[in-house]
Design a protein around this motif. Structure first.
Motif, PDB file in Angstrom:
ATOM      1  N   LEU A 109      24.751 -52.154  38.134  1.00 21.66           N
ATOM      2  CA  LEU A 109      25.551 -53.385  38.211  1.00 21.66           C
ATOM      3  C   LEU A 109      25.182 -54.316  39.557  1.00 21.66           C
ATOM      4  N   PRO A 110      25.287 -55.734  39.121  1.00 25.05           N
ATOM      5  CA  PRO A 110      24.913 -56.407  40.314  1.00 25.05           C
ATOM      6  C   PRO A 110      26.053 -56.410  41.294  1.00 25.05           C
ATOM      7  N   GLU A 111      25.670 -56.410  42.704  1.00 25.66           N
ATOM      8  CA  GLU A 111      26.547 -56.150  43.633  1.00 25.66           C
ATOM      9  C   GLU A 111      26.107 -56.854  45.059  1.00 25.66           C
ATOM     10  N   LYS A 112      26.819 -58.078  45.205  1.00 24.16           N
ATOM     11  CA  LYS A 112      26.607 -58.708  46.568  1.00 24.16           C
ATOM     12  C   LYS A 112      27.062 -57.741  47.830  1.00 24.16           C
ATOM     13  N   MET A 113      25.742 -58.137  48.909  1.00 22.00           N
ATOM     14  CA  MET A 113      26.254 -57.056  50.026  1.00 22.00           C
ATOM     15  C   MET A 113      26.360 -58.240  51.064  1.00 22.00           C
ATOM     16  N   LEU A 114      27.372 -57.988  51.794  1.00 15.94           N
ATOM     17  CA  LEU A 114      27.362 -58.780  53.257  1.00 15.94           C
ATOM     18  C   LEU A 114      27.031 -57.990  54.430  1.00 15.94           C
ATOM     19  N   LEU A 115      26.084 -58.415  55.245  1.00 19.83           N
ATOM     20  CA  LEU A 115      25.590 -57.828  56.441  1.00 19.83           C
ATOM     21  C   LEU A 115      26.245 -58.653  57.387  1.00 19.83           C
ATOM     22  N   PRO A 116      27.349 -58.043  58.255  1.00 23.26           N
ATOM     23  CA  PRO A 116      28.051 -58.576  59.477  1.00 23.26           C
ATOM     24  C   PRO A 116      27.005 -58.938  60.581  1.00 23.26           C
ATOM     25  N   LEU A 117      27.106 -59.775  61.167  1.00 25.66           N
ATOM     26  CA  LEU A 117      26.389 -60.076  62.524  1.00 25.66           C
ATOM     27  C   LEU A 117      27.413 -59.858  63.533  1.00 25.66           C
ATOM     28  N   VAL A 118      27.200 -58.935  64.546  1.00 23.46           N
ATOM     29  CA  VAL A 118      28.334 -58.912  65.478  1.00 23.46           C
ATOM     30  C   VAL A 118      27.492 -58.673  66.918  1.00 23.46           C
ATOM     31  N   GLN A 277      33.907 -56.992  48.962  1.00 22.84           N
ATOM     32  CA  GLN A 277      32.690 -56.682  48.318  1.00 22.84           C
ATOM     33  C   GLN A 277      32.087 -55.648  49.303  1.00 22.84           C
ATOM     34  N   SER A 278      30.728 -55.274  48.792  1.00 28.29           N
ATOM     35  CA  SER A 278      30.213 -54.212  49.577  1.00 28.29           C
ATOM     36  C   SER A 278      29.727 -54.947  50.824  1.00 28.29           C
ATOM     37  N   ILE A 279      29.856 -53.953  51.826  1.00 28.36           N
ATOM     38  CA  ILE A 279      29.622 -54.169  53.289  1.00 28.36           C
ATOM     39  C   ILE A 279      28.677 -53.388  53.988  1.00 28.36           C
ATOM     40  N   TYR A 280      27.351 -53.743  54.482  1.00 29.99           N
ATOM     41  CA  TYR A 280      26.527 -52.957  55.223  1.00 29.99           C
ATOM     42  C   TYR A 280      26.478 -53.302  56.840  1.00 29.99           C
ATOM     43  N   PHE A 281      27.033 -52.187  57.351  1.00 33.40           N
ATOM     44  CA  PHE A 281      27.388 -52.821  58.876  1.00 33.40           C
ATOM     45  C   PHE A 281      26.961 -51.687  59.786  1.00 33.40           C
ATOM     46  N   ASP A 282      26.956 -52.395  61.107  1.00 35.31           N
ATOM     47  CA  ASP A 282      26.730 -51.372  62.345  1.00 35.31           C
ATOM     48  C   ASP A 282      27.641 -50.496  62.595  1.00 35.31           C
ATOM     49  N   ILE A 283      27.343 -49.381  63.123  1.00 34.50           N
ATOM     50  CA  ILE A 283      28.160 -48.325  63.592  1.00 34.50           C
ATOM     51  C   ILE A 283      27.865 -48.133  65.254  1.00 34.50           C
ATOM     52  N   PRO A 284      28.691 -47.454  65.868  1.00 35.09           N
ATOM     53  CA  PRO A 284      28.213 -47.367  67.361  1.00 35.09           C
ATOM     54  C   PRO A 284      26.994 -46.741  67.776  1.00 35.09           C
ATOM     55  N   ASP A 285      26.527 -45.586  67.087  1.00 28.65           N
ATOM     56  CA  ASP A 285      25.359 -44.965  67.738  1.00 28.65           C
ATOM     57  C   ASP A 285      24.152 -45.830  67.096  1.00 28.65           C
ATOM     58  N   GLY A 286      24.272 -47.234  66.614  1.00 26.39           N
ATOM     59  CA  GLY A 286      22.951 -47.676  66.139  1.00 26.39           C
ATOM     60  C   GLY A 286      22.632 -47.602  64.882  1.00 26.39           C
ATOM     61  N   ARG A 287      23.283 -46.777  63.974  1.00 23.00           N
ATOM     62  CA  ARG A 287      22.729 -46.601  62.499  1.00 23.00           C
ATOM     63  C   ARG A 287      23.674 -47.880  61.900  1.00 23.00           C
ATOM     64  N   MET A 288      23.308 -47.689  60.596  1.00 24.69           N
ATOM     65  CA  MET A 288      24.168 -48.738  59.861  1.00 24.69           C
ATOM     66  C   MET A 288      24.987 -47.783  58.662  1.00 24.69           C
ATOM     67  N   MET A 289      25.934 -48.340  57.989  1.00 27.50           N
ATOM     68  CA  MET A 289      26.725 -47.699  57.026  1.00 27.50           C
ATOM     69  C   MET A 289      27.176 -48.829  55.859  1.00 27.50           C
ATOM     70  N   PHE A 290      27.282 -48.188  54.754  1.00 24.08           N
ATOM     71  CA  PHE A 290      27.974 -48.985  53.794  1.00 24.08           C
ATOM     72  C   PHE A 290      29.456 -48.712  53.513  1.00 24.08           C
ATOM     73  N   ILE A 292      31.791 -49.649  50.146  1.00 21.40           N
ATOM     74  CA  ILE A 292      31.642 -50.035  48.844  1.00 21.40           C
ATOM     75  C   ILE A 292      33.112 -49.824  47.925  1.00 21.40           C
ATOM     76  N   PRO A 293      33.517 -51.115  47.522  1.00 21.11           N
ATOM     77  CA  PRO A 293      34.640 -50.907  46.624  1.00 21.11           C
ATOM     78  C   PRO A 293      34.160 -50.542  45.170  1.00 21.11           C
ATOM     79  N   ARG A 294      35.040 -49.746  44.489  1.00 22.77           N
ATOM     80  CA  ARG A 294      34.647 -49.267  43.293  1.00 22.77           C
ATOM     81  C   ARG A 294      36.031 -49.203  42.376  1.00 22.77           C
ATOM     82  N   GLY A 295      36.468 -49.926  41.617  1.00 19.53           N
ATOM     83  CA  GLY A 295      37.764 -49.906  41.027  1.00 19.53           C
ATOM     84  C   GLY A 295      39.147 -49.608  41.654  1.00 19.53           C
ATOM     85  N   LYS A 296      39.432 -48.576  41.820  1.00 18.97           N
ATOM     86  CA  LYS A 296      40.873 -48.109  42.552  1.00 18.97           C
ATOM     87  C   LYS A 296      40.565 -47.452  43.629  1.00 18.97           C
ATOM     88  N   ILE A 297      39.236 -47.360  44.194  1.00 21.58           N
ATOM     89  CA  ILE A 297      39.081 -46.803  45.352  1.00 21.58           C
ATOM     90  C   ILE A 297      37.860 -47.502  46.065  1.00 21.58           C
TER      91      ILE A 297
END
Length: 561
Positions: A109-118, A277-290, A292-297
Motif C-alpha cells: 500500500l502507498p504510504e507517505k513518509m514524514l522525515l522531521p528535521l530537528v 502518517q508514517s514517521i521516520y525520525f531521529d533517536i538520541p543515539d544517532g540512529r533512525m526509527m519508524f 507507523i499507523p496501521r488501523g487500530k494500532i
C-alpha cells in the motif's frame, strides 16, 4: 476427512491434503529444491517455477515464521543507504518498490513518509533536500509521490505531535507498507499455478550426495516425525539466519559468515500514539526509527543490536522496551508512553554478512551468494524490498547448472509481470473502491469499515471467497462469523497446521489485533479442531502454545535482561 478446497486456479493447498503433497514430493526428481519458506525462498520458488523449472520448497516451521514475519513491514527504497553512498542498492530497491506494488496493490500500500528535521539531528535541510531528490531520480519516482520539503508550520500541520521547540521542517516522500508474512504466502500460492510445490513443517536434516555432488535432501516431517528423501539436480538454501548451519552441515562453512542482529518493534493502541502518517525520525543515539499507523494500532521500531543467542526463540526484553519507548517519548514529548501501554511486540533477526570493524547498524544490507564445492547454493543478506531481484539472480545461476546437464530451454524471468494471488486490480484506486464495495455489503451486519479494509488489504479479491462462507453462517456474532469464515479459508487454501499459524502469520492478529485473539481463542481452537479432525490432545496443546505466545509478545516483566 474433508479435503482442501480447490480454487478457480485449481490450487489445492491445505493441511487436509498434506499427506498427498508429501507423497508427491517423494515420488519425483526436481530441477530445484529450495530450503527456506521466507520471502526469499518464496520468491525463488515463483521465479523458478514460472520459468519452467520443476521446483519444490520446504520450510522447517511455518512459512514466514522467521525474519519474514518480523520486519518493519515496509517495501521501501532504502533512504538510509544514501548516507552510506550505496547508490546501486538505492536504485535497485527503489525501482522494486513500484514493481511489487503493481504485482499486489491490495497488499503493498502507498504510504507517505514524514522525515522531521530537528536541531542537531541526523539530517540537515540541504542534505535532506538533495538526498530525497537523488532518491526520486534513482527510484524513478513520478507525480505527487516526488519529495516535498516542508517548513516548520507545514510539518506541524501534517503531524502536530512533533516537538515544536526543536522542529525546523521536514521532508515528505513516498514509500509502501505491506504485511511481510502475507506477501510471502501469496508468492507461494502464486507459484502453485506454475506447478511449484511447497510444504511447511518439513526440516532439511541432511543432504544426499552422488559422486560428491548434492543430489537431494533428507528431511523430517515435524508434524509426524516421518522421514523422507527428495531428489533434485540443484539445492538452494534461503534459510536466512540458519544459512551458516546448513553450510556447516554441508562442510562448506568457509570465508564470509553471517552477522545476526536483532530488530524489535513495539505495538500500542493508535489512540495512545495517534500519528497521522508514517514517521521516520531521529533517536538520541544517532540512529533512525519508524513509527507507523496501521488501523487500530501504531507500531514503532526498530532496534539493531548484535545477537548470538537462540535463533528459535528471539524475544523482546525489558531493555528493548525501554530503548524504544525513550526514543518515542523524545520525538513525541506529549505522548509519555509507559511500559503498560505496550500491547504487543515482535522481534526478528537480520542475517547480514559480517564485516570486520563495523557495528550492527553499519553492516551492508546487500545480499550475497555462496556456492559450495558440492553444489549447494546459499543466499544471505538482502532486504524485503529486494526479494524479487535476489530470486532472479539465484534462478539465473540454477538454470546455468541445470542447462549444462540436460540442455533444456527455460524462460526468462517474468516475475515483474506476474500478479500475485488476490490481485485483480488495475491500480490502488480500484482497491479503494473494492473496500467501499465490501463495506457496503457487511455494514448491514453490524460490521465496520475497518473490517472491510482489513479483509481487502489482507486477501484482495479472495475476500469474495471469505464473504461467501460468511453468509453461509447464520445466527452468530458477526465478528465471530467473519473470523470463522477466515479460518475456513486459511485452513482449506493456505496450509495452516496450527491456530498459531492462523493468528500470527496468515492474519497478523497477534501484532495488529491481539484483543481479537483473547476474545475468540477458544472458538478458533475448537473450530480448527473440528475442521482438521485432530486428535483430542491437540486442543489442550494448542491452548497452551497460544497462551505462551500471547504472554511472550506482550509481557516483558519476566524477561531476563
Amino acid at each position: 476427512m474433508k479435503k482442501g478446497t480447490k480454487d478457480k486456479n485449481g490450487m489445492n493447498f491445505s493441511v487436509l491434503n498434506r499427506s498427498e503433497i508429501i507423497d508427491e514430493l517423494k515420488g519425483q526428481e526436481f530441477d530445484l529444491i529450495v530450503i527456506g519458506g521466507g520471502i526469499t525462498g518464496a520468491g525463488i520458488l515463483l521465479d523458478a517455477a514460472s520459468r519452467g523449472l520443476k521446483t519444490a520448497l520446504i520450510e522447517k516451521m511455518d512459512f514466514a515464521s522467521g525474519t519474514s514475519s518480523k520486519s518493519t513491514k515496509l517495501i521501501h527504497g532504502g533512504l538510509r543507504y544514501l548516507k552510506q553512498m550505496d547508490f546501486a542498492l538505492v536504485q535497485e530497491v527503489g525501482t522494486e518498490r513500484a514493481i511489487v506494488h503493481r504485482l499486489a496493490p491490495h497488499l503493498v500500500l502507498p504510504e507517505k513518509m514524514l522525515l522531521p528535521l530537528v536541531e542537531n539531528g541526523s539530517y540537515g535541510k540541504l542534505m535532506t533536500s538533495i538526498g530525497l531528490k537523488v532518491y526520486d531520480v534513482l527510484a524513478k519516482v513520478k507525480g505527487d509521490d516526488r519529495r516535498k520539503m516542508l517548513n516548520r508550520k507545514e510539518a506541524l500541520a501534517l503531524e502536530p505531535l512533533l516537538p515544536k521547540e526543536r522542529l525546523k521542517g521536514a521532508g515528505y516522500y513516498a514509500e509502501y507498507r505491506t504485511d511481510d508474512a502475507r506477501l510471502t504466502i501469496e508468492l507461494i500460492k502464486t507459484s502453485l499455478k506454475y506447478e511449484g510445490m511447497a510444504i511447511n513443517y518439513m526440516e532439511a536434516m541432511d543432504f544426499i550426495y552422488d559422486e560428491g555432488h548434492i543430489s537431494g535432501i533428507k528431511a523430517r516431517d515435524i508434524s509426524t516425525g516421518n522421514s523422507i528423501e527428495v531428489k533434485s539436480k540443484v539445492v538452494v538454501s534461503a534459510t536466512g539466519p540458519w544459512v551458516d548451519e546448513l553450510r556447516e552441515k554441508n562442510k562448506s562453512l568457509e570465508g564470509k559468515r553471517l552477522h545476526l542482529t536483532k530488530g524489535v518493534h513495539l505495538v500500542v493502541s493508535h489512540k495512545k500514539l495517534p500519528v497521522k502518517q508514517s514517521i521516520y525520525f531521529d533517536i538520541p543515539d544517532g540512529r533512525m526509527m519508524f513509527a507507523i499507523p496501521r488501523g487500530k494500532i501504531t507500531y514503532f521500531g526498530t532496534t539493531d543490536t548484535d545477537y548470538k543467542d537462540s535463533k528459535e526463540n528471539v524475544e523482546t526484553n525489558a531493555i528493548d522496551v525501554a530503548y524504544l519507548i525513550a526514543a518515542v517519548n523524545q520525538m513525541f514529548p506529549s505522548i509519555e508512553l509507559k511500559d503498560d501501554d505496550i500491547i504487543s511486540s515482535w522481534a526478528g533477526l537480520r542475517p547480514l554478512i559480517h564485516q570486520d570493524g563495523k557495528s550492527a547498524s553499519e553492516l551492508s544490507r546487500k545480499d550475497e551468494i555462496f556456492i559450495s564445492p558440492t553444489g549447494l547454493i546459499s543466499i544471505a543478506g538482502g532486504k524485503l524490498t529486494g526479494y524479487r531481484k535476489m530470486s532472479e539472480r539465484i534462478v539465473d545461476r540454477v538454470i546455468k547448472k541445470v542447462a549444462n546437464d540436460t540442455k533444456p530451454k527455460f524462460l526468462e524471468c517474468t516475475t515483474d509481470k506476474i500478479s500475485l494471488c488476490g490481485n485483480e486490480f488495475r491500480d490502488y484506486e480500484e482497491v479503494q473502491k473494492y473496500i467501499d464495495d465490501i463495506f457496503g455489503k457487511i455494514k448491514t451486519h453490524g460490521l465496520k469499515y475497518q473490517n472491510a479494509w482489513y479483509l481487502v488489504t489482507t486477501y484482495g479479491k479472495q475476500t469474495e471467497i471469505i464473504m461467501k462462507q460468511f453468509h453461509a453462517f447464520e445466527h452468530e456474532d458477526p465478528e465471530w462469523r467473519l473470523l470463522r469464515a477466515e479460518l475456513h479459508f486459511c485452513t482449506e487454501r493456505e496450509m495452516i497446521l496450527t491456530p498459531m499459524d492462523f493468528f500470527i502469520r496468515r492474519t497478523g492478529r497477534l501484532y495488529f489485533d491481539i484483543d481479537s485473539i483473547r476474545s475468540y481463542r477458544s472458538e478458533v481452537i475448537s473450530e480448527f479442531f473440528n475442521l482438521t479432525n485432530a486428535a483430542g490432545a491437540k486442543m489442550e496443546q494448542w491452548t497452551i502454545e497460544l497462551d505462551n505466545e500471547l504472554d511472550r509478545h506482550s509481557n516483558f516483566e519476566s524477561v531476563e535482561v
